[in-house]
Each structure stands twice: as C-alpha cells, then as structure tokens.
Enzyme design. Structure first.
Site: not given
Length: 386
Positions: A187, A189-191
């Site tokens: 997604f 906002n993930k790393n």
C-alpha cells in the site's frame, strides 16, 4: 490553508524516475495483466527474503485471505491474533468462516502478541496464530514457533510493516519466512509500495500451489501462459478469486525493491534519533516504543507513548505546528462490527491505544528533522504539565 499544510508529513513515498520509466515501458509492452514482470517481481522478492515461493496478489488483504484459505482454515476454526493491528486480519478470519480470538500484547514497550497470552487462549478449535510485526519489529518468533509446533498450529506472519527486515537473533532470517506463510502489503504508506499490491511467501510447496490457484479463480493456467502458447485451455480446481496483480504494479515493485534496504536504513536512523531524544528528555510516562532497540526493526511506525490525559492535547498542538500524527491502532475488538466477538482481558492493548501517538517517519526525513519533531513534542508535553 496553503496547498501543503504539513511541514512534516506522517509518511512519504520514494517513487522516482526509475519507477516512472518502468511503468512507461510496461504500458508500451501492451501486456498489462499478470505476466513476465510479475514473475520477475516474485522471483526477486523471494530471493531478497530467502523464501522458496513468493506469490504476488492485488493487495495485502488478499494476501491474508488466500494465505488463510491455503492453510485450510474455515468454519468452526479459531485464529488467535492481535487486536492491536489493522482490521484486515480479523476481517479475513471472519471471511474464512473462522472466529478471531484476540490476544494481548507483551507490553507498552513491545506491542506485539504475547506468547503467554496465546497459550492461555488455545482451544481444540485453534487452527492458527497470527504474529503481526508491529512497526517492522519482530514479534517473539522463537516462543511463538515453539508453541505452534508443539500443538500442530500454523503460524501466519503479518509482515506488512517489515519487508526484508532480518532477525539477527534467529539466524538473520527475514520476517515473513518463519511461519507457514508470510504476508506483505505494498500500500502507498508501506516501506515499499506499488500503490496497491501484496505478496504471500512460503517454503511449503503445497501451500504455495494453493495460493497460486486461489488468487486466479482456481484456474490451472494464467492468460499469460495461454498467450505464450504454453497452454491452450484450463481447468478450475476449486473456487477462487480474482486477486491477481498487474504488470505496472509489478514493474514499480521491482524498482522499489532495489531501494528497500536504503529506505529501511533511513527509517532506522530516524527511529534511533527519536529514541535518543525522548530517552534524554526523561519525562515520566513518555517513552519511544522499541526505543531500547530501534535498529532491530524496519521503522514503519514511530510510536510514542504519552500520558493518556495529555495525548489529545499533544496531537492538537502538533497539528497547529504543522506536524502530522496518527494513531496506530484503535483495537479491533472495540469496533462496533466486532461487538460480541471473543475478546477479553486485553488491558495492555487498550492502554496502549489510549496513549500512543504515531510520529512522522519515512526515508525522506533526516536525523535533524527527527530531532526537531522530537524536541517540539517534548516542549509541548512540558508546557501541558504546567
């Protein structure tokens, strides 16, 4: 309000020219559904983690769904899992027809599922345990694996916060490769991100084969196989879903994977700076979560514990100073949709959720930025004490 209200945002992506070029080349290839780029992404991800199989899917929730079903979890079964996580994992347990049994966290400093509480909640109906690696910091995998192996229970790793994060104390293996299956989300906002997307990893050939079937309607071949002349028809072996990813997402994922180690290293640097600043401030009731080992995680969430009666005031003051914050997480068992589900004695989970503030953390922040944010928080808390 101007077009950019925040001086410091909670998260930022690291998309750049490489991802744009990969997406352009994919569009020009004229093959956009699951195909060669997805296969290349899966291969690269499996090699990065040291996993036997990696299967790309449309999102992290889909990864959890097919992983759950591939393990044979269904009606009448129970899955012990944290309440302190995003709601997707519990939704999927219910979608599979099983019952989520919520377990408490270890402590306010270690908000991952407590192995001793897991033992307390095991029944003859328990089919699996979900370990969510909060913020990309390992749950107590050694203890959880021993519990699951002794009782013949599957361990599902929700490793969405920690792609490519390794555990030195357990042989340097990557998060997501310890359990029967590991799941990841890409997604925004993930790393690492593909906008939407997910991955299932497993060393079990049978589980991986079932995940591949379930992600594409239970069909024995993909459109790409038939396009290349490797198959002329297909069979449907079981009832599956359209959880396939697409070639543009996979092309972006390949480029993001190349940047992941550097991005995680910057996140750890920011986390270490936060930990140092709050430790030196030594304010009673205030501490940075995992602050005693900020270099052991992937730095997905920068969680700060503050006194409950000051939490909302701190967040409001930070907003006026254009520093974005969030809350990770509202406990699942307190949501209206989960009223009456099996959950009790989750005191630490509930206290954590009442006291936590999530601070900005992402690869575009520098250590100096983290110092400014931390010092602003410290100043606000001290002002509220007066």
């Amino acid at each position: 309000m101007n077009d950019q209200p925040w001086l410091y945002t909670l998260c930022e992506t690291t998309l750049g020219a490489e991802e744009a070029e990969a997406a352009r080349a994919t569009v020009e290839s004229a093959w956009l559904s699951t195909g060669p780029r997805t296969q290349a992404f899966e291969k690269a991800f499996a090699e990065k983690l040291g996993a036997r199989h990696a299967i790309a899917v449309s999102n992290g929730t889909a990864a959890l769904h097919v992983a759950t079903l591939a393990l044979g979890i269904g009606p009448g079964d129970e899955v012990i899992q944290p309440s302190l996580t995003f709601v997707a994992s519990a939704n999927i347990t219910i979608a599979a027809g099983a019952a989520p049994i919520f377990a408490d966290i270890v402590s306010l400093d270690e908000p991952t599922i407590d192995p001793q509480d897991v033992i307390r909640r095991i029944t003859p109906r328990t089919k699996a345990v979900v370990a969510m690696h909060f913020g990309g910091y390992p749950a107590r995998l050694g203890e959880l694996l021993a519990i699951c192996r002794e009782r013949g229970i599957a361990l599902i790793e929700d490793a969405c916060h920690g792609p490519a994060q390794r555990v030195p104390s357990l042989g340097g293996r990557a998060l997501g490769t310890f359990g029967a299956v590991g799941t990841f989300s890409f997604f925004a906002n993930k790393n690492m991100t593909t906008g939407e997307g997910g991955m299932v990893v497993s060393d079990d050939d049978e589980v991986a084969a079932r995940v591949r079937l379930l992600r594409s309607h239970g069909m024995t071949t993909l459109s790409w196989d038939r396009h290349r002349g490797r198959a002329s028809t297909y069979d449907v072996l079981e009832h599956g879903f359209n959880y396939r990813t697409n070639e543009i997402a996979s092309a972006i994922g390949i480029e993001q994977l190349k940047k992941l180690d550097g991005a995680n290293a910057r996140r750890r640097e920011v986390a270490a700076t936060y930990a140092r600043c709050f430790r030196e401030a030594a304010i009673e009731g205030v501490h940075f979560v995992f602050g005693d080992r900020p270099d052991e995680g992937a730095g997905h969430i920068a969680a700060l514990i503050v006194p409950q009666d000051r939490r909302d005031g701190v967040r409001a003051a930070l907003t006026t100073r254009r520093i974005q914050t969030s809350l990770h997480y509202p406990p699942i068992h307190l949501f209206s949709g989960f009223a009456g589900k099996a959950a009790s004695d989750l005191d630490l989970t509930e206290e954590f959720s009442r006291r936590v503030i999530s601070l900005p953390i992402h690869p575009l922040l520098m250590a100096r930025d983290a110092e400014i944010i931390a010092n602003t928080v410290i100043e606000i808390i001290r002002d509220l004490e007066v």
